[in-house]
Write a protein that holds these residues in place. Structure first.
Motif, PDB file in Angstrom:
ATOM      1  N   ILE A 146      -4.341  18.115   1.996  1.00 38.62           N
ATOM      2  CA  ILE A 146      -4.030  16.921   1.261  1.00 38.62           C
ATOM      3  C   ILE A 146      -5.033  16.611   0.297  1.00 38.62           C
ATOM      4  O   ILE A 146      -4.747  15.861  -0.475  1.00 38.62           O
ATOM      5  CB  ILE A 146      -3.428  15.746   2.514  1.00 38.62           C
ATOM      6  CG1 ILE A 146      -2.160  16.377   3.073  1.00 38.62           C
ATOM      7  CG2 ILE A 146      -3.084  14.659   1.464  1.00 38.62           C
ATOM      8  CD1 ILE A 146      -1.747  15.526   4.376  1.00 38.62           C
ATOM      9  N   TYR A 147      -6.163  16.385   0.914  1.00 37.65           N
ATOM     10  CA  TYR A 147      -7.538  16.044   0.040  1.00 37.65           C
ATOM     11  C   TYR A 147      -7.645  16.790  -1.173  1.00 37.65           C
ATOM     12  O   TYR A 147      -7.605  16.353  -2.311  1.00 37.65           O
ATOM     13  CB  TYR A 147      -8.619  15.870   1.072  1.00 37.65           C
ATOM     14  CG  TYR A 147      -9.942  15.388   0.415  1.00 37.65           C
ATOM     15  CD1 TYR A 147     -10.844  16.331  -0.273  1.00 37.65           C
ATOM     16  CD2 TYR A 147      -9.966  13.984  -0.143  1.00 37.65           C
ATOM     17  CE1 TYR A 147     -11.972  15.828  -0.981  1.00 37.65           C
ATOM     18  CE2 TYR A 147     -11.146  13.641  -0.735  1.00 37.65           C
ATOM     19  CZ  TYR A 147     -12.143  14.613  -1.157  1.00 37.65           C
ATOM     20  OH  TYR A 147     -13.359  14.190  -1.973  1.00 37.65           O
ATOM     21  N   LYS A 148      -7.640  17.940  -1.130  1.00 38.82           N
ATOM     22  CA  LYS A 148      -7.689  18.931  -2.099  1.00 38.82           C
ATOM     23  C   LYS A 148      -6.665  18.702  -3.099  1.00 38.82           C
ATOM     24  O   LYS A 148      -6.974  18.817  -4.368  1.00 38.82           O
ATOM     25  CB  LYS A 148      -7.978  20.370  -1.708  1.00 38.82           C
ATOM     26  CG  LYS A 148      -9.282  20.690  -0.886  1.00 38.82           C
ATOM     27  CD  LYS A 148      -9.295  22.023  -0.839  1.00 38.82           C
ATOM     28  CE  LYS A 148     -10.570  22.443  -0.044  1.00 38.82           C
ATOM     29  NZ  LYS A 148     -10.525  23.878   0.328  1.00 38.82           N
ATOM     30  N   SER A 149      -5.488  18.601  -2.937  1.00 42.17           N
ATOM     31  CA  SER A 149      -4.412  18.541  -3.840  1.00 42.17           C
ATOM     32  C   SER A 149      -4.019  17.224  -4.290  1.00 42.17           C
ATOM     33  O   SER A 149      -3.149  16.932  -5.178  1.00 42.17           O
ATOM     34  CB  SER A 149      -2.941  19.183  -3.196  1.00 42.17           C
ATOM     35  OG  SER A 149      -2.526  18.343  -2.009  1.00 42.17           O
ATOM     36  N   PHE A 150      -4.601  16.124  -3.849  1.00 48.79           N
ATOM     37  CA  PHE A 150      -4.220  14.555  -4.068  1.00 48.79           C
ATOM     38  C   PHE A 150      -4.258  14.339  -5.660  1.00 48.79           C
ATOM     39  O   PHE A 150      -3.363  13.858  -6.060  1.00 48.79           O
ATOM     40  CB  PHE A 150      -5.225  13.841  -3.250  1.00 48.79           C
ATOM     41  CG  PHE A 150      -4.685  12.326  -3.525  1.00 48.79           C
ATOM     42  CD1 PHE A 150      -3.607  11.668  -3.079  1.00 48.79           C
ATOM     43  CD2 PHE A 150      -5.643  11.473  -4.128  1.00 48.79           C
ATOM     44  CE1 PHE A 150      -3.115  10.309  -3.151  1.00 48.79           C
ATOM     45  CE2 PHE A 150      -5.340  10.171  -4.606  1.00 48.79           C
ATOM     46  CZ  PHE A 150      -4.097   9.654  -3.833  1.00 48.79           C
ATOM     47  N   PRO A 151      -5.352  14.862  -6.146  1.00 47.71           N
ATOM     48  CA  PRO A 151      -5.565  14.554  -7.621  1.00 47.71           C
ATOM     49  C   PRO A 151      -4.501  15.181  -8.325  1.00 47.71           C
ATOM     50  O   PRO A 151      -4.082  14.537  -9.362  1.00 47.71           O
ATOM     51  CB  PRO A 151      -6.946  15.241  -8.111  1.00 47.71           C
ATOM     52  CG  PRO A 151      -7.898  15.304  -6.904  1.00 47.71           C
ATOM     53  CD  PRO A 151      -6.714  15.598  -5.588  1.00 47.71           C
ATOM     54  N   TYR A 152      -3.916  16.370  -8.158  1.00 47.85           N
ATOM     55  CA  TYR A 152      -2.883  16.945  -8.795  1.00 47.85           C
ATOM     56  C   TYR A 152      -1.380  16.379  -8.445  1.00 47.85           C
ATOM     57  O   TYR A 152      -0.766  16.072  -9.234  1.00 47.85           O
ATOM     58  CB  TYR A 152      -2.777  18.513  -8.379  1.00 47.85           C
ATOM     59  CG  TYR A 152      -4.064  19.215  -8.669  1.00 47.85           C
ATOM     60  CD1 TYR A 152      -4.322  19.443  -9.906  1.00 47.85           C
ATOM     61  CD2 TYR A 152      -4.901  19.661  -7.709  1.00 47.85           C
ATOM     62  CE1 TYR A 152      -5.710  20.221 -10.091  1.00 47.85           C
ATOM     63  CE2 TYR A 152      -6.169  20.281  -7.822  1.00 47.85           C
ATOM     64  CZ  TYR A 152      -6.440  20.416  -9.410  1.00 47.85           C
ATOM     65  OH  TYR A 152      -7.488  20.976  -9.451  1.00 47.85           O
ATOM     66  N   GLN A 153      -1.326  15.580  -7.233  1.00 48.27           N
ATOM     67  CA  GLN A 153      -0.234  14.734  -6.855  1.00 48.27           C
ATOM     68  C   GLN A 153       0.015  13.644  -7.792  1.00 48.27           C
ATOM     69  O   GLN A 153       0.959  13.172  -8.372  1.00 48.27           O
ATOM     70  CB  GLN A 153      -0.172  14.649  -5.556  1.00 48.27           C
ATOM     71  CG  GLN A 153      -0.139  15.732  -4.554  1.00 48.27           C
ATOM     72  CD  GLN A 153      -0.651  15.272  -3.064  1.00 48.27           C
ATOM     73  OE1 GLN A 153      -0.216  14.454  -2.630  1.00 48.27           O
ATOM     74  NE2 GLN A 153      -0.868  16.320  -2.231  1.00 48.27           N
ATOM     75  N   ILE A 154      -1.260  13.071  -8.000  1.00 46.90           N
ATOM     76  CA  ILE A 154      -1.440  11.798  -8.949  1.00 46.90           C
ATOM     77  C   ILE A 154      -0.997  12.356 -10.432  1.00 46.90           C
ATOM     78  O   ILE A 154      -0.309  11.555 -11.007  1.00 46.90           O
ATOM     79  CB  ILE A 154      -2.892  11.322  -9.025  1.00 46.90           C
ATOM     80  CG1 ILE A 154      -3.067  10.706  -7.442  1.00 46.90           C
ATOM     81  CG2 ILE A 154      -3.177  10.220  -9.997  1.00 46.90           C
ATOM     82  CD1 ILE A 154      -1.890   9.399  -6.972  1.00 46.90           C
ATOM     83  N   LEU A 155      -1.539  13.460 -10.666  1.00 49.11           N
ATOM     84  CA  LEU A 155      -1.393  13.924 -12.144  1.00 49.11           C
ATOM     85  C   LEU A 155       0.470  14.208 -12.349  1.00 49.11           C
ATOM     86  O   LEU A 155       0.824  14.072 -13.535  1.00 49.11           O
ATOM     87  CB  LEU A 155      -1.927  15.380 -12.431  1.00 49.11           C
ATOM     88  CG  LEU A 155      -3.402  15.269 -12.905  1.00 49.11           C
ATOM     89  CD1 LEU A 155      -3.817  16.560 -13.240  1.00 49.11           C
ATOM     90  CD2 LEU A 155      -3.313  14.488 -14.434  1.00 49.11           C
ATOM     91  N   PHE A 156       0.956  14.631 -11.115  1.00 48.35           N
ATOM     92  CA  PHE A 156       2.354  14.923 -11.204  1.00 48.35           C
ATOM     93  C   PHE A 156       3.153  13.460 -11.243  1.00 48.35           C
ATOM     94  O   PHE A 156       3.946  13.511 -12.460  1.00 48.35           O
ATOM     95  CB  PHE A 156       2.769  15.555 -10.207  1.00 48.35           C
ATOM     96  CG  PHE A 156       4.235  16.022  -9.936  1.00 48.35           C
ATOM     97  CD1 PHE A 156       4.746  16.989 -10.784  1.00 48.35           C
ATOM     98  CD2 PHE A 156       5.206  15.106  -9.252  1.00 48.35           C
ATOM     99  CE1 PHE A 156       6.093  17.535 -10.823  1.00 48.35           C
ATOM    100  CE2 PHE A 156       6.472  15.518  -9.322  1.00 48.35           C
ATOM    101  CZ  PHE A 156       6.845  16.654 -10.146  1.00 48.35           C
ATOM    102  N   LEU A 157       2.627  12.598 -10.528  1.00 49.72           N
ATOM    103  CA  LEU A 157       3.310  11.223 -10.888  1.00 49.72           C
ATOM    104  C   LEU A 157       3.297  10.872 -12.009  1.00 49.72           C
ATOM    105  O   LEU A 157       4.011  10.186 -12.964  1.00 49.72           O
ATOM    106  CB  LEU A 157       2.689  10.233  -9.893  1.00 49.72           C
ATOM    107  CG  LEU A 157       2.909   8.835 -10.011  1.00 49.72           C
ATOM    108  CD1 LEU A 157       4.794   8.555  -9.702  1.00 49.72           C
ATOM    109  CD2 LEU A 157       2.384   8.054  -8.855  1.00 49.72           C
ATOM    110  N   LEU A 158       1.926  10.859 -12.684  1.00 48.40           N
ATOM    111  CA  LEU A 158       1.544  10.394 -14.241  1.00 48.40           C
ATOM    112  C   LEU A 158       2.405  11.175 -15.246  1.00 48.40           C
ATOM    113  O   LEU A 158       2.973  10.720 -16.213  1.00 48.40           O
ATOM    114  CB  LEU A 158       0.095  10.644 -14.640  1.00 48.40           C
ATOM    115  CG  LEU A 158      -0.875   9.734 -13.888  1.00 48.40           C
ATOM    116  CD1 LEU A 158      -2.327  10.252 -14.234  1.00 48.40           C
ATOM    117  CD2 LEU A 158      -0.563   8.382 -14.432  1.00 48.40           C
ATOM    118  N   CYS A 159       2.609  12.694 -14.987  1.00 47.65           N
ATOM    119  CA  CYS A 159       3.432  13.272 -15.955  1.00 47.65           C
ATOM    120  C   CYS A 159       4.891  12.899 -15.800  1.00 47.65           C
ATOM    121  O   CYS A 159       5.523  12.811 -17.039  1.00 47.65           O
ATOM    122  CB  CYS A 159       3.361  14.843 -15.662  1.00 47.65           C
ATOM    123  SG  CYS A 159       1.862  15.468 -16.355  1.00 47.65           S
ATOM    124  N   VAL A 160       5.312  12.574 -14.816  1.00 45.94           N
ATOM    125  CA  VAL A 160       6.634  12.285 -14.357  1.00 45.94           C
ATOM    126  C   VAL A 160       6.966  10.860 -15.042  1.00 45.94           C
ATOM    127  O   VAL A 160       7.986  10.440 -15.809  1.00 45.94           O
ATOM    128  CB  VAL A 160       7.244  12.462 -13.110  1.00 45.94           C
ATOM    129  CG1 VAL A 160       8.659  11.877 -13.015  1.00 45.94           C
ATOM    130  CG2 VAL A 160       7.386  13.927 -12.737  1.00 45.94           C
TER     131      VAL A 160
END
Length: 418
Positions: free
Chosen positions: A3-17
């Protein structure tokens, strides 16, 4: 740790959508482009490459046609960013999923929840500020539609098929919040989208006797429902749910009418999408055979013959895109471009059957998406719409499917070894 490693990419996904829901395409293009660069992968699936090649061909035809037209560099660059948008979205969705594969579906769901909460907050502020529940005002300030939230609703409804790990209480809460938010858009296309995706996840969009019966039943129910609305006869100036019903009443003719009195403001406003289609066909046809087959190229615009007030709060006479994706591609890339757009819908529909239940559910979701895009392309520019994020969802789902298949193969190999 995952979760920690992928968290920045999850935020990026939220931003992109999330950024695609705002009326600022320059910002959307910048966020998507930056995300693409930050998450670029070495390998991509054949399916994703195949989809992207189709949109690249449509773009290439428009680029070549540009050399036969007179335009400006600014208009060419603007159209380039419009036509490259589906390619960007597919790549961004695919890449972000590969970085969050263990939590992929949860990332989709939580992003939908965040968007729904923001939408409900905006609606609340609008009601408090203007002290009204006018449909037009709520949609102007809260948004006109949200395809993304409908996808999340469908995922929550078919959570067992998709193997989404979520507690019962969470699921009920999320369904309530996202369902309410989706309803309050009062968007006809979202209603159609929900029905198509629901029928698709049931497997009824694949041709057989059972699916034919279901489709005919849905069609009959639609006719009965529409007949009831016509009988009620909601008025154009109605408020609340009546305004929504009025938009449903005029829907069959709104995008297909062939004769419009542009001096009658009611006829013009109610059937504006058809007006754009008529202008596009007449304008391109007048340029000759080359334009009909290959379009007018990047930088081409439709001359409406009069100035209109847009949702972007601008008075314009020349527009670079129509509401109709087929007509927009026809303007830029001609009939050849339209054929490739239709080809994309065909190959998106033709998903292989899988013995893995969750993979088959994703395939059904992609089949439903292809059917919905037939309508979305006609009324809301499909994947080319500035506010659209379906290309991200498609790319994301392709990656989710690949991850599931890879894990399934690994599990089978381990079982065979023991």
């Amino acid at each position: 740790m995952t979760i920690y490693k992928s968290f920045p990419y999850q935020i990026l996904f939220l931003l992109c959508v999330g950024v695609s829901l705002f009326a600022n395409y320059e910002l959307t293009f910048a966020v998507w482009s930056l995300t693409l660069l930050l998450t670029v992968k070495r390998k991509y699936s054949f399916t994703l490459v195949q989809y992207n090649v189709i949109f690249l061909i449509i773009l290439s035809i428009a680029i070549v046609s540009t050399f036969f037209s007179t335009t400006t560099l600014f208009l060419v660059i603007r159209d380039f960013t419009y036509l490259v948008k589906p390619i960007l979205g597919l790549l961004v969705g695919y890449q972000l999923c590969r970085f969050s594969s263990k939590l992929a579906l949860k990332v989709l769901v939580y992003t939908g929840l965040a968007i729904s909460v923001m939408h409900l907050v905006m609606l609340s502020f609008t009601v408090i500020e203007f002290k009204t529940i006018s449909v037009n005002l709520l949609r102007e300030h809260g948004g006109y539609f949200s395809d993304y939230e409908i996808y999340v609703l469908i995922i929550l409804i078919f959570y067992e098929d998709l193997k989404l790990e979520i507690s019962k209480n969470q699921r009920i809460l999320f369904l309530a919040i996202i369902g309410l938010s989706s309803f309050l858009y009062l968007a006809r296309t979202n209603l159609i989208q929900f029905i198509i995706l629901y029928v698709g996840l049931k497997g009824y969009l694949s041709f057989n006797k059972k699916s034919l019966k279901v489709i005919l039943s849905v069609f009959l129910a639609t006719i009965i429902g529409y007949t009831a609305i016509v009988y009620i006869n909601p008025k154009r100036e109605g408020k609340g749910i009546q305004a929504f019903l009025y938009k449903i009443k005029i829907a069959p003719q709104e995008a297909f009418k062939t004769k419009i009195d542009k001096d009658d403001w009611k006829d013009f406003n109610d059937n504006y999408r058809s007006f754009e289609n008529i202008i596009a066909v007449n304008q391109v046809s007048a340029k000759g055979v080359r334009a009909v087959f290959f379009g007018e190229g990047l930088g081409s615009t439709l001359n409406l013959g009069r100035k209109i007030w847009t949702n972007d709060h601008e008075n314009v006479q020349y527009i670079p895109i129509a509401h109709n994706a087929y007509m927009t591609v026809f303007l830029k890339s001609g009939l050849l471009g339209v054929l490739f757009l239709l080809f994309f819908l065909v190959i998106l529909y033709r998903q292989r059957k899988s013995e893995i239940e969750s993979v088959q559910a994703i395939n059904y979701l992609l089949v439903g998406t292809s059917v919905f895009l037939i309508i979305s392309n006609w009324v809301f520019l499909g994947l080319y719409l500035k506010l659209d994020n379906k290309s991200i969802i498609i790319g994301f789902l392709i990656a989710v499917r690949e991850v599931i298949i890879k894990e399934h193969i690994s599990q089978k190999r381990i079982e065979n070894e023991h």
